[in-house]
Design a protein around this motif. Structure first.
Motif, PDB file in Angstrom:
ATOM      1  N   UNK A  71      14.124   3.373  27.008  1.00  0.00           N
ATOM      2  CA  UNK A  71      14.470   2.241  25.547  1.00  0.00           C
ATOM      3  C   UNK A  71      14.765   1.565  26.071  1.00  0.00           C
ATOM      4  N   UNK A  72      14.579   0.530  26.619  1.00  0.00           N
ATOM      5  CA  UNK A  72      15.334  -0.983  26.342  1.00  0.00           C
ATOM      6  C   UNK A  72      15.314  -2.203  25.468  1.00  0.00           C
ATOM      7  N   UNK A  73      16.684  -2.342  25.195  1.00  0.00           N
ATOM      8  CA  UNK A  73      15.869  -3.746  23.865  1.00  0.00           C
ATOM      9  C   UNK A  73      16.919  -4.964  24.879  1.00  0.00           C
ATOM     10  N   UNK A  74      15.831  -5.457  24.992  1.00  0.00           N
ATOM     11  CA  UNK A  74      16.197  -6.819  25.462  1.00  0.00           C
ATOM     12  C   UNK A  74      16.865  -6.874  26.946  1.00  0.00           C
ATOM     13  N   UNK A  75      17.009  -5.874  28.239  1.00  0.00           N
ATOM     14  CA  UNK A  75      16.861  -6.118  29.362  1.00  0.00           C
ATOM     15  C   UNK A  75      17.782  -7.512  29.727  1.00  0.00           C
ATOM     16  N   UNK A  76      16.224  -8.433  30.147  1.00  0.00           N
ATOM     17  CA  UNK A  76      16.931  -9.478  30.571  1.00  0.00           C
ATOM     18  C   UNK A  76      17.398 -10.058  29.823  1.00  0.00           C
ATOM     19  N   UNK A  81      19.505 -14.640  38.032  1.00  0.00           N
ATOM     20  CA  UNK A  81      18.534 -14.140  38.624  1.00  0.00           C
ATOM     21  C   UNK A  81      18.864 -13.664  39.546  1.00  0.00           C
ATOM     22  N   UNK A  82      20.050 -12.845  40.026  1.00  0.00           N
ATOM     23  CA  UNK A  82      20.478 -11.686  40.747  1.00  0.00           C
ATOM     24  C   UNK A  82      20.559 -10.492  39.829  1.00  0.00           C
ATOM     25  N   UNK A  83      20.801 -11.159  38.167  1.00  0.00           N
ATOM     26  CA  UNK A  83      20.592  -9.776  37.612  1.00  0.00           C
ATOM     27  C   UNK A  83      19.232  -9.335  36.950  1.00  0.00           C
ATOM     28  N   UNK A 102       9.829   2.138  27.944  1.00  0.00           N
ATOM     29  CA  UNK A 102       9.561   1.018  26.444  1.00  0.00           C
ATOM     30  C   UNK A 102      10.602  -0.442  26.434  1.00  0.00           C
ATOM     31  N   UNK A 103       9.944  -1.554  26.949  1.00  0.00           N
ATOM     32  CA  UNK A 103      10.767  -2.473  26.992  1.00  0.00           C
ATOM     33  C   UNK A 103      10.123  -3.423  25.711  1.00  0.00           C
ATOM     34  N   UNK A 108       7.557 -11.935  27.789  1.00  0.00           N
ATOM     35  CA  UNK A 108       6.580 -11.073  28.854  1.00  0.00           C
ATOM     36  C   UNK A 108       6.678 -11.175  30.394  1.00  0.00           C
ATOM     37  N   UNK A 109       7.023 -12.352  30.612  1.00  0.00           N
ATOM     38  CA  UNK A 109       7.402 -12.558  32.064  1.00  0.00           C
ATOM     39  C   UNK A 109       8.040 -12.241  32.527  1.00  0.00           C
ATOM     40  N   UNK A 110       9.529 -11.519  31.430  1.00  0.00           N
ATOM     41  CA  UNK A 110      10.849 -10.945  32.411  1.00  0.00           C
ATOM     42  C   UNK A 110      10.416  -9.718  33.438  1.00  0.00           C
ATOM     43  N   UNK A 111       8.744  -9.223  33.300  1.00  0.00           N
ATOM     44  CA  UNK A 111       8.446  -8.304  33.922  1.00  0.00           C
ATOM     45  C   UNK A 111       7.527  -8.135  34.729  1.00  0.00           C
ATOM     46  N   UNK A 112       7.916  -7.482  36.029  1.00  0.00           N
ATOM     47  CA  UNK A 112       6.597  -7.760  36.762  1.00  0.00           C
ATOM     48  C   UNK A 112       5.477  -6.711  37.218  1.00  0.00           C
ATOM     49  N   UNK A 113       5.917  -5.666  36.310  1.00  0.00           N
ATOM     50  CA  UNK A 113       4.946  -4.516  35.708  1.00  0.00           C
ATOM     51  C   UNK A 113       4.482  -4.415  34.620  1.00  0.00           C
ATOM     52  N   UNK A 114       3.774  -4.820  34.018  1.00  0.00           N
ATOM     53  CA  UNK A 114       3.353  -4.327  32.664  1.00  0.00           C
ATOM     54  C   UNK A 114       2.410  -3.176  32.825  1.00  0.00           C
ATOM     55  N   UNK A 115       2.089  -1.754  32.467  1.00  0.00           N
ATOM     56  CA  UNK A 115       1.127  -1.300  31.836  1.00  0.00           C
ATOM     57  C   UNK A 115       0.204  -1.969  30.848  1.00  0.00           C
ATOM     58  N   UNK A 116       0.890  -1.717  29.307  1.00  0.00           N
ATOM     59  CA  UNK A 116       0.709  -1.939  28.279  1.00  0.00           C
ATOM     60  C   UNK A 116       1.293  -2.880  27.812  1.00  0.00           C
TER      61      UNK A 116
END
Length: 129
Positions: A71-76, A81-83, A102-103, A108-116
């Motif tokens: 479970x991640x809360x606002x991980x970005x 950019x490197x982080x 689960x993040x 939503x553009x922070x993640x490259x792969x999202x299933x749901x």
């Protein structure tokens, strides 16, 4: 506390708080620190880290736990950019091993792969995909 100490806390799940770490545990910690790109900073105090470095150290702690659900809360949030890249790649690696991630995010553009995706507004579900 140093980065290594923070990441070592991830072993408490199977070691408990007071049992000493074994060689294998120290190896897991070193691997997780390397995965998030903090090997050169492993002995640096957590308070001396940038926001991105701190976030990566906490992600390394989660990796050491080897949990099936992360479970991640606002991980970005607030990261350079490197982080962001390291965290996204690490999340992708974790899901590739079968873990569910689960993040919570406002972007939503922070993640490259999202299933749901579950979108909330005012505490209510407004859409799913």
């Amino acid at each position: 506390m140093h980065i290594t100490d923070i990441v070592m806390m991830g072993t408490w799940r199977h070691l408990g708080t007071w049992r000493p770490a074994r060689r294998a545990d120290r190896g897991l910690v070193a691997d997780a620190i390397e995965t998030v790109g903090l090997t050169d900073l492993a002995r640096r105090p957590i308070g001396a880290l940038s926001c991105g470095q701190r976030q990566r150290a906490l992600l390394a702690q989660a990796l050491v736990q080897r949990a099936d659900l992360v479970l991640l809360d606002e991980p970005m949030a607030g990261l350079d950019a490197p982080s962001r890249t390291i965290i996204a790649e690490t999340i992708d690696q974790r899901t590739a091993t079968g873990a569910a991630v689960i993040a919570v995010t406002h972007d939503i553009t922070e993640f490259t792969r999202i299933d749901d995706v579950l979108v909330l507004q005012d505490g209510r579900v407004v859409s799913t995909s």
